[in-house]
Design a protein around this motif. Structure first.
Motif, PDB file in Angstrom:
ATOM      1  N   GLY A   1      -3.961  -2.587 -10.582  1.00  8.65           N
ATOM      2  CA  GLY A   1      -3.860  -4.050 -10.219  1.00  8.65           C
ATOM      3  C   GLY A   1      -3.844  -4.992 -11.221  1.00  8.65           C
ATOM      4  O   GLY A   1      -3.246  -6.022 -11.387  1.00  8.65           O
ATOM      5  N   ILE A   2      -4.709  -4.569 -12.267  1.00  6.86           N
ATOM      6  CA  ILE A   2      -4.790  -5.485 -13.513  1.00  6.86           C
ATOM      7  C   ILE A   2      -3.785  -5.325 -14.151  1.00  6.86           C
ATOM      8  O   ILE A   2      -3.052  -6.660 -14.727  1.00  6.86           O
ATOM      9  N   VAL A   3      -2.932  -4.536 -14.301  1.00  2.08           N
ATOM     10  CA  VAL A   3      -1.740  -4.371 -14.908  1.00  2.08           C
ATOM     11  C   VAL A   3      -0.474  -5.248 -14.114  1.00  2.08           C
ATOM     12  O   VAL A   3       0.260  -5.891 -14.768  1.00  2.08           O
ATOM     13  N   ARG A   4      -0.600  -4.922 -12.921  1.00  3.41           N
ATOM     14  CA  ARG A   4       0.477  -5.857 -12.119  1.00  3.41           C
ATOM     15  C   ARG A   4       0.121  -7.175 -12.333  1.00  3.41           C
ATOM     16  O   ARG A   4       1.001  -8.070 -12.430  1.00  3.41           O
ATOM     17  N   ILE A   5      -1.088  -7.736 -12.368  1.00  2.00           N
ATOM     18  CA  ILE A   5      -1.496  -9.210 -12.394  1.00  2.00           C
ATOM     19  C   ILE A   5      -1.164  -9.609 -13.751  1.00  2.00           C
ATOM     20  O   ILE A   5      -0.634 -10.956 -13.830  1.00  2.00           O
ATOM     21  N   SER A   6      -1.185  -8.776 -14.697  1.00  2.00           N
ATOM     22  CA  SER A   6      -0.800  -9.214 -16.126  1.00  2.00           C
ATOM     23  C   SER A   6       0.545  -9.443 -16.338  1.00  2.00           C
ATOM     24  O   SER A   6       0.937 -10.458 -16.851  1.00  2.00           O
ATOM     25  N   LEU A   7       1.530  -8.340 -15.751  1.00  2.00           N
ATOM     26  CA  LEU A   7       2.589  -8.596 -15.963  1.00  2.00           C
ATOM     27  C   LEU A   7       3.433  -9.930 -15.104  1.00  2.00           C
ATOM     28  O   LEU A   7       4.204 -10.602 -15.323  1.00  2.00           O
ATOM     29  N   GLN A   8       2.559 -10.141 -13.987  1.00  3.32           N
ATOM     30  CA  GLN A   8       2.926 -11.330 -13.149  1.00  3.32           C
ATOM     31  C   GLN A   8       2.654 -12.593 -14.034  1.00  3.32           C
ATOM     32  O   GLN A   8       3.554 -13.498 -14.086  1.00  3.32           O
ATOM     33  N   PHE A   9       1.546 -12.615 -14.524  1.00  8.20           N
ATOM     34  CA  PHE A   9       0.962 -13.570 -15.539  1.00  8.20           C
ATOM     35  C   PHE A   9       2.161 -14.003 -16.583  1.00  8.20           C
ATOM     36  O   PHE A   9       2.569 -15.035 -16.767  1.00  8.20           O
ATOM     37  N   LEU A  10       2.605 -12.800 -17.141  1.00 11.26           N
ATOM     38  CA  LEU A  10       3.474 -12.991 -18.293  1.00 11.26           C
ATOM     39  C   LEU A  10       4.911 -13.387 -17.897  1.00 11.26           C
ATOM     40  O   LEU A  10       5.228 -14.362 -18.602  1.00 11.26           O
ATOM     41  N   ARG A  11       5.448 -13.177 -16.630  1.00 13.04           N
ATOM     42  CA  ARG A  11       6.552 -13.466 -16.196  1.00 13.04           C
ATOM     43  C   ARG A  11       6.464 -15.114 -15.882  1.00 13.04           C
ATOM     44  O   ARG A  11       7.526 -15.524 -16.339  1.00 13.04           O
ATOM     45  N   GLU A  12       5.342 -15.493 -15.148  1.00 13.10           N
ATOM     46  CA  GLU A  12       5.353 -16.882 -14.953  1.00 13.10           C
ATOM     47  C   GLU A  12       5.217 -17.676 -16.178  1.00 13.10           C
ATOM     48  O   GLU A  12       5.775 -19.031 -16.184  1.00 13.10           O
ATOM     49  N   SER A  13       4.543 -17.073 -17.101  1.00 12.76           N
ATOM     50  CA  SER A  13       4.067 -18.065 -18.458  1.00 12.76           C
ATOM     51  C   SER A  13       5.835 -18.199 -19.067  1.00 12.76           C
ATOM     52  O   SER A  13       6.034 -19.200 -19.425  1.00 12.76           O
ATOM     53  N   ARG A  14       6.576 -17.193 -18.892  1.00  7.70           N
ATOM     54  CA  ARG A  14       7.816 -16.929 -19.519  1.00  7.70           C
ATOM     55  C   ARG A  14       8.540 -18.300 -19.002  1.00  7.70           C
ATOM     56  O   ARG A  14       9.344 -19.175 -19.464  1.00  7.70           O
ATOM     57  N   THR A  15       8.586 -18.159 -17.574  1.00 11.12           N
ATOM     58  CA  THR A  15       9.276 -19.062 -16.705  1.00 11.12           C
ATOM     59  C   THR A  15       8.870 -20.599 -17.152  1.00 11.12           C
ATOM     60  O   THR A  15       9.705 -21.543 -17.197  1.00 11.12           O
ATOM     61  N   GLU A  16       7.410 -20.618 -17.368  1.00 13.42           N
ATOM     62  CA  GLU A  16       6.953 -22.061 -17.608  1.00 13.42           C
ATOM     63  C   GLU A  16       7.379 -22.560 -18.833  1.00 13.42           C
ATOM     64  O   GLU A  16       7.741 -23.758 -19.272  1.00 13.42           O
TER      65      GLU A  16
END
Length: 113
Positions: free
Chosen positions: A52-67
């Protein structure tokens, strides 16, 4: 308690949730397909799992790249101009504070002796 039969005017009768005084959206809230954070933690027992932590971290990184793609980055010329302004102001302010410090030291030495 299936579908309500239409009345004489052709409109369906009130649904069971309307008869109880609750709108249908409240029923949808209670039966949400996405479990809440508390429900997820309750099921796992110890809080977040590693996956769950890995999934949330990857989602955060994807959203950061988009921003970061949305950011208007300065051109080289703008960057050099801003840097020159900052360096110039730092030099002016440090010179000013140095003069104030030098003056105060002279005043204190004259007072103390």
């Amino acid at each position: 308690m299936g579908r309500a039969a239409p009345d004489a005017s052709g409109n369906p009768a009130a649904s069971p949730s309307e008869e109880d005084g609750r709108p249908d959206r409240e029923m949808k809230k209670r039966t949400s397909p996405v479990p809440s954070k508390k429900e997820t933690e309750k099921k796992s027992g110890t809080g977040m799992s590693v996956s769950g932590i890995v999934r949330i971290s990857l989602q955060f990184l994807r959203e950061s790249r988009t921003e970061l793609k949305k950011v208007k980055w300065p051109t080289r010329k703008e960057l050099l101009a801003s840097t020159a302004v900052v360096i110039g102001l730092v030099l002016v302010i440090s010179f000013f504070l140095g003069l104030i410090d030098f003056g105060l030291i002279k005043i204190i030495k004259n007072i103390v002796g």
